[in-house]
Write a protein that holds these residues in place. Structure first.
Motif, PDB file in Angstrom:
ATOM      1  N   ASN A  58      -1.043  29.881 118.376  1.00  0.00           N
ATOM      2  CA  ASN A  58      -2.031  29.546 119.401  1.00  0.00           C
ATOM      3  C   ASN A  58      -3.454  29.920 118.973  1.00  0.00           C
ATOM      4  OD1 ASN A  58      -0.183  28.499 121.347  1.00  0.00           O
ATOM      5  ND2 ASN A  58       0.472  30.596 121.750  1.00  0.00           N
ATOM      6  N   LYS A  59      -3.558  30.803 117.987  1.00  0.00           N
ATOM      7  CA  LYS A  59      -4.883  31.135 117.446  1.00  0.00           C
ATOM      8  C   LYS A  59      -5.190  30.160 116.313  1.00  0.00           C
ATOM      9  CE  LYS A  59      -4.773  36.030 118.691  1.00  0.00           C
ATOM     10  NZ  LYS A  59      -4.914  37.429 118.205  1.00  0.00           N
ATOM     11  N   ASN A  60      -5.442  28.922 116.715  1.00  0.00           N
ATOM     12  CA  ASN A  60      -5.542  27.836 115.742  1.00  0.00           C
ATOM     13  C   ASN A  60      -6.971  27.344 115.552  1.00  0.00           C
ATOM     14  OD1 ASN A  60      -6.034  26.131 118.002  1.00  0.00           O
ATOM     15  ND2 ASN A  60      -3.838  25.894 118.308  1.00  0.00           N
ATOM     16  N   ILE A  61      -7.088  26.295 114.756  1.00  0.00           N
ATOM     17  CA  ILE A  61      -8.396  25.795 114.349  1.00  0.00           C
ATOM     18  C   ILE A  61      -9.216  25.289 115.537  1.00  0.00           C
ATOM     19  CG2 ILE A  61      -7.406  23.509 113.834  1.00  0.00           C
ATOM     20  CD1 ILE A  61     -10.313  25.237 111.941  1.00  0.00           C
ATOM     21  N   LEU A  62      -8.569  24.693 116.525  1.00  0.00           N
ATOM     22  CA  LEU A  62      -9.306  24.189 117.689  1.00  0.00           C
ATOM     23  C   LEU A  62      -9.893  25.346 118.495  1.00  0.00           C
ATOM     24  CD1 LEU A  62     -10.175  21.779 119.376  1.00  0.00           C
ATOM     25  CD2 LEU A  62      -8.014  21.936 120.631  1.00  0.00           C
ATOM     26  N   LYS A  63      -9.116  26.417 118.666  1.00  0.00           N
ATOM     27  CA  LYS A  63      -9.617  27.592 119.377  1.00  0.00           C
ATOM     28  C   LYS A  63     -10.752  28.244 118.595  1.00  0.00           C
ATOM     29  CE  LYS A  63      -8.062  31.717 121.830  1.00  0.00           C
ATOM     30  NZ  LYS A  63      -6.890  32.552 122.193  1.00  0.00           N
ATOM     31  N   ALA A  64     -10.635  28.242 117.269  1.00  0.00           N
ATOM     32  CA  ALA A  64     -11.690  28.814 116.435  1.00  0.00           C
ATOM     33  C   ALA A  64     -12.990  28.036 116.595  1.00  0.00           C
ATOM     34  CB  ALA A  64     -11.261  28.813 114.973  1.00  0.00           C
ATOM     35  N   ILE A  65     -12.887  26.716 116.667  1.00  0.00           N
ATOM     36  CA  ILE A  65     -14.078  25.873 116.815  1.00  0.00           C
ATOM     37  C   ILE A  65     -14.745  26.091 118.165  1.00  0.00           C
ATOM     38  CG2 ILE A  65     -14.777  23.457 117.130  1.00  0.00           C
ATOM     39  CD1 ILE A  65     -12.848  22.766 114.850  1.00  0.00           C
ATOM     40  N   ASN A  66     -13.918  26.289 119.201  1.00  0.00           N
ATOM     41  CA  ASN A  66     -14.468  26.423 120.549  1.00  0.00           C
ATOM     42  C   ASN A  66     -14.906  27.842 120.902  1.00  0.00           C
ATOM     43  OD1 ASN A  66     -14.144  23.696 121.199  1.00  0.00           O
ATOM     44  ND2 ASN A  66     -12.013  23.994 121.788  1.00  0.00           N
ATOM     45  N   PHE A  67     -14.239  28.866 120.300  1.00  0.00           N
ATOM     46  CA  PHE A  67     -14.505  30.247 120.705  1.00  0.00           C
ATOM     47  C   PHE A  67     -14.934  31.164 119.555  1.00  0.00           C
ATOM     48  CE2 PHE A  67     -11.339  28.507 123.671  1.00  0.00           C
ATOM     49  CZ  PHE A  67     -12.034  28.654 124.864  1.00  0.00           C
ATOM     50  N   GLY A  68     -14.955  30.647 118.329  1.00  0.00           N
ATOM     51  CA  GLY A  68     -15.404  31.475 117.212  1.00  0.00           C
ATOM     52  C   GLY A  68     -14.268  32.179 116.497  1.00  0.00           C
ATOM     53  N   ILE A  69     -14.575  32.741 115.331  1.00  0.00           N
ATOM     54  CA  ILE A  69     -13.524  33.312 114.488  1.00  0.00           C
ATOM     55  C   ILE A  69     -13.029  34.657 115.003  1.00  0.00           C
ATOM     56  CG2 ILE A  69     -14.372  32.089 112.453  1.00  0.00           C
ATOM     57  CD1 ILE A  69     -15.604  34.681 111.485  1.00  0.00           C
ATOM     58  N   ASN A  70     -13.836  35.374 115.768  1.00  0.00           N
ATOM     59  CA  ASN A  70     -13.397  36.679 116.264  1.00  0.00           C
ATOM     60  C   ASN A  70     -12.180  36.572 117.173  1.00  0.00           C
ATOM     61  OD1 ASN A  70     -15.426  38.049 114.899  1.00  0.00           O
ATOM     62  ND2 ASN A  70     -16.873  37.882 116.600  1.00  0.00           N
ATOM     63  N   GLU A  71     -12.022  35.413 117.820  1.00  0.00           N
ATOM     64  CA  GLU A  71     -10.899  35.199 118.726  1.00  0.00           C
ATOM     65  C   GLU A  71      -9.661  34.647 118.013  1.00  0.00           C
ATOM     66  OE1 GLU A  71     -10.928  36.047 121.933  1.00  0.00           O
ATOM     67  OE2 GLU A  71     -12.974  36.792 121.691  1.00  0.00           O
ATOM     68  N   THR A  72      -9.809  34.245 116.769  1.00  0.00           N
ATOM     69  CA  THR A  72      -8.712  33.508 116.132  1.00  0.00           C
ATOM     70  C   THR A  72      -8.290  34.030 114.764  1.00  0.00           C
ATOM     71  OG1 THR A  72     -10.410  31.954 115.359  1.00  0.00           O
ATOM     72  CG2 THR A  72      -9.167  31.321 117.303  1.00  0.00           C
ATOM     73  N   ILE A  73      -9.120  34.845 114.125  1.00  0.00           N
ATOM     74  CA  ILE A  73      -8.766  35.356 112.788  1.00  0.00           C
ATOM     75  C   ILE A  73      -7.535  36.258 112.890  1.00  0.00           C
ATOM     76  CG2 ILE A  73      -9.497  36.996 111.009  1.00  0.00           C
ATOM     77  CD1 ILE A  73     -10.607  34.269 110.564  1.00  0.00           C
ATOM     78  N   GLN A  74      -6.587  36.074 111.964  1.00  0.00           N
ATOM     79  CA  GLN A  74      -5.400  36.913 111.913  1.00  0.00           C
ATOM     80  C   GLN A  74      -5.189  37.404 110.481  1.00  0.00           C
ATOM     81  OE1 GLN A  74      -1.966  35.448 114.487  1.00  0.00           O
ATOM     82  NE2 GLN A  74      -3.098  33.545 114.249  1.00  0.00           N
ATOM     83  N   ARG A  75      -4.652  38.608 110.349  1.00  0.00           N
ATOM     84  CA  ARG A  75      -4.327  39.167 109.042  1.00  0.00           C
ATOM     85  C   ARG A  75      -2.795  39.197 108.928  1.00  0.00           C
ATOM     86  NH1 ARG A  75      -6.715  42.659 105.335  1.00  0.00           N
ATOM     87  NH2 ARG A  75      -8.544  41.351 105.783  1.00  0.00           N
ATOM     88  N   PRO A  76      -2.197  38.338 108.090  1.00  0.00           N
ATOM     89  CA  PRO A  76      -0.737  38.340 107.923  1.00  0.00           C
ATOM     90  C   PRO A  76      -0.233  39.695 107.444  1.00  0.00           C
ATOM     91  CG  PRO A  76      -1.720  36.390 106.929  1.00  0.00           C
ATOM     92  CD  PRO A  76      -2.846  37.312 107.265  1.00  0.00           C
ATOM     93  N   TYR A  77       0.989  40.009 107.809  1.00  0.00           N
ATOM     94  CA  TYR A  77       1.616  41.286 107.466  1.00  0.00           C
ATOM     95  C   TYR A  77       1.658  41.487 105.956  1.00  0.00           C
ATOM     96  CZ  TYR A  77       5.210  44.943 107.234  1.00  0.00           C
ATOM     97  OH  TYR A  77       5.899  46.095 106.971  1.00  0.00           O
ATOM     98  N   LYS A  78       1.168  42.637 105.512  1.00  0.00           N
ATOM     99  CA  LYS A  78       1.159  43.039 104.112  1.00  0.00           C
ATOM    100  C   LYS A  78       0.330  42.112 103.224  1.00  0.00           C
ATOM    101  CE  LYS A  78       5.475  45.684 103.920  1.00  0.00           C
ATOM    102  NZ  LYS A  78       6.786  45.855 103.243  1.00  0.00           N
ATOM    103  N   GLN A  79      -0.640  41.404 103.810  1.00  0.00           N
ATOM    104  CA  GLN A  79      -1.516  40.544 103.024  1.00  0.00           C
ATOM    105  C   GLN A  79      -2.941  41.087 103.068  1.00  0.00           C
ATOM    106  OE1 GLN A  79      -0.272  38.248 101.091  1.00  0.00           O
ATOM    107  NE2 GLN A  79       1.763  38.574 101.970  1.00  0.00           N
ATOM    108  N   ASN A  80      -3.735  40.671 102.123  1.00  0.00           N
ATOM    109  CA  ASN A  80      -5.114  41.149 102.029  1.00  0.00           C
ATOM    110  C   ASN A  80      -6.126  40.068 102.393  1.00  0.00           C
ATOM    111  OD1 ASN A  80      -6.869  43.355 101.427  1.00  0.00           O
ATOM    112  ND2 ASN A  80      -7.455  42.323  99.530  1.00  0.00           N
ATOM    113  N   PHE A  81      -5.638  38.921 102.892  1.00  0.00           N
ATOM    114  CA  PHE A  81      -6.536  37.834 103.289  1.00  0.00           C
ATOM    115  C   PHE A  81      -6.295  37.477 104.750  1.00  0.00           C
ATOM    116  CE2 PHE A  81      -2.710  35.922 101.532  1.00  0.00           C
ATOM    117  CZ  PHE A  81      -2.387  34.932 102.455  1.00  0.00           C
ATOM    118  N   ASP A  82      -7.293  36.875 105.384  1.00  0.00           N
ATOM    119  CA  ASP A  82      -7.200  36.437 106.775  1.00  0.00           C
ATOM    120  C   ASP A  82      -6.871  34.950 106.836  1.00  0.00           C
ATOM    121  OD1 ASP A  82      -7.840  38.982 107.634  1.00  0.00           O
ATOM    122  OD2 ASP A  82      -9.984  38.564 107.704  1.00  0.00           O
ATOM    123  N   VAL A  83      -6.391  34.508 108.001  1.00  0.00           N
ATOM    124  CA  VAL A  83      -6.042  33.092 108.167  1.00  0.00           C
ATOM    125  C   VAL A  83      -6.423  32.605 109.560  1.00  0.00           C
ATOM    126  CG1 VAL A  83      -4.087  33.227 106.557  1.00  0.00           C
ATOM    127  CG2 VAL A  83      -3.690  33.590 108.997  1.00  0.00           C
TER     128      VAL A  83
END
Length: 502
Positions: free
Chosen positions: A52-77
């Motif tokens: 649900n924290k997808n690209i459409l939500k990111a476009i409408n509400f910004g990256i602070n509401e949608t950026i996620q850090r996968p478990y044991k990873q060093n990059f955000d998605v």
């Protein structure tokens, strides 16, 4: 740096390479990977992130509401969207999102869906690097040439930014000129994942290519140089071959500046015979993939939802069911136990095969085989019963073996699978059995994690014992110093008494 990763067709490992590349780059630069794919995306399932924290939500509400850090990873998605998501994306807001990402991250990677849409072109125009993922075969090379030709003619793709990457190469390239290829990833097997060490090693080499640096070490060598003129020549030669060959597939290219409609879309001449499998039960996915892969009437399995004819999937909400129905695919739906509310809703929406109880693997394979090549509308015929027969549609799938033949013929459109009497049916795999399989897997993982934690605890205990021993030594030293101090104090007192006696 903004990197776009694109392929002219699905199933070439584009998303796997994207995530593996993100993991490698994130070791030295702050990185974010965005799934710009408008089918039920792979990021949520592969990385276990919130869809649900997808690209459409990111476009409408910004990256602070949608950026996620996968478990044991060093990059955000940022996860991808659904089939109709691209229609809701505003071009100006997309560009603002890109600005926000570039300001926050050193490297931003867009995993772009195979079929180009208007907003995909906007991203390509802003990219610093464009990685085109290809396979070493003629159809892919033709499609790539067509898209590049269209992109150059319409100022949509800067050929100077293009880097052609061939994935799953088996030996020397046969259908793609070596002088236009910037990097080659060899075939590493069917079970490769983005975290596989062999793939990560290959991607570390691709990082050097992207960052335009030579390899370090005693046997270092400079990066391969590709002349833009060679790519342009490759494109023109392929276009000429297409003009001379009337049997080539057609490629419609249209653009509408007012709507986000598809602008590059391949027309397949034959009905798609691929099956997409992604339920919430990994063991069930593996069993189905194995059985369907061995069926001669089914072309194979695809990881690209857009390319399939039949989708065997799960859903956990009415919204997900709506998205699946809107995709216009032939569906086999698995629901969690006790979700009869969703089952009824799915039936009302026209999904014919819905499972909330016992299932037979062979039945599912047989249904997939029957639905292959048939249009979605044909499979929807008679899928919902009349109101007077609604009570029949409420029969659970697990009761199908107890039904009389004549009754079974009357309700061919409910949630039960139509069993071919000529096919010998193996024992059904119940959800309980599937749960056991999953439980065994989970238990194994828990034991592995438990072993790691036990080892860490033992190490901490050893360190604690060493600290205790060190502390005891320090305490002994302090006691010795105290004793010495007391002795000196007594000597001073005795000296004072001696002085007073004179």
């Amino acid at each position: 740096m903004l990197i776009s990763i694109f392929s002219p067709k699905g199933g070439v490992g584009k998303t796997t390479l994207t995530l593996s590349l993100a993991e490698c780059i994130s070791k030295e630069k702050k990185t974010c990977a965005i799934e710009f794919d408008f089918s039920p995306g792979d990021f949520p399932a592969t990385l276990d992130v919130d869809k649900n924290k997808n690209i459409l939500k990111a476009i409408n509400f910004g990256i602070n509401e949608t950026i996620q850090r996968p478990y044991k990873q060093n990059f955000d998605v940022i996860a991808g969207g659904y089939p109709d998501t691209h229609e809701k994306i505003d071009s100006d807001k997309l560009n603002k999102l890109i600005d926000e990402l570039i300001n926050e991250y050193e490297v931003v990677i867009f995993d772009i869906q195979p079929g180009l849409i208007k907003n995909s072109v906007d991203i390509l125009k802003r990219s610093d690097k464009i990685l085109i993922i290809m396979e070493d075969n003629i159809p892919v090379s033709v499609r790539t040439a067509r898209i590049l030709n269209w992109g150059m003619q319409n100022n949509a793709i800067d050929i100077n930014k293009v880097n052609i990457v061939v994935n799953m190469a088996k030996g020397n390239l046969k259908n793609i000129p070596n002088d236009v290829v910037k990097y080659v990833v060899p075939y590493l097997g069917n079970k490769i994942t983005f975290q596989s060490n062999t793939l990560l090693k290959q991607m570390s080499g691709l990082v050097d290519v992207i960052l335009e640096r030579n390899k370090k070490g005693l046997f270092k060598k400079s990066q391969k140089s590709v002349d833009v003129k060679d790519i342009e020549r490759f494109v023109q030669e392929k276009i000429q071959e297409i003009l001379e060959d009337d049997t080539s597939e057609e490629l419609n290219i249209t653009i509408n500046n007012n709507e986000n409609v598809a602008i590059v879309q391949s027309e397949e001449k034959e009905a798609c015979k691929l099956v997409y499998i992604k339920t919430n039960i990994e063991s069930l996915n593996n069993v189905l993939k194995n059985e369907i892969s061995n069926n001669e009437n089914i072309e194979g399995i695809t990881d690209d939802f857009n390319k399939c004819s039949v989708a065997i999937v799960s859903a956990s909400s009415k919204e997900e069911i709506d998205k699946l129905v809107d995709s216009n695919k032939n569906l086999v739906l698995f629901l969690s136990p006790n979700r009869n509310d969703l089952r009824e809703y799915a039936l009302e929406k026209g999904i014919k095969y819905v499972y909330v109880g016992e299932c037979s693997i062979s039945d599912i394979v047989y249904v997939a085989e029957n639905m292959i090549g048939k249009p979605h509308e044909e499979n929807l015929l008679n899928s919902v019963l009349n109101n007077e027969n609604k009570t029949k549609s409420e029969i659970q799938p697990e009761t199908r073996q107890e039904m009389k033949p004549e009754v079974k013929q009357e309700i061919r459109t409910d949630t039960r699978l139509e069993i071919n009497p000529e096919i010998k049916q193996p024992d059904a795999m119940t959800l309980e059995e599937i749960t056991v399989l999953v439980g065994n897997y989970v238990e194994k993982r828990i034991n592995e994690e438990k072993s790691k934690m036990t080892a860490e605890i033992n190490n901490l205990r050893q360190e604690n014992e060493q600290l205790k021993e060190s502390l005891e030594l320090k305490n002994k030293e302090i006691e010795a110093l105290k004793s010495d101090l007391d002795r000196k104090k007594k000597a001073v007192e005795q000296f004072k008494e001696l002085l007073s006696s004179f």
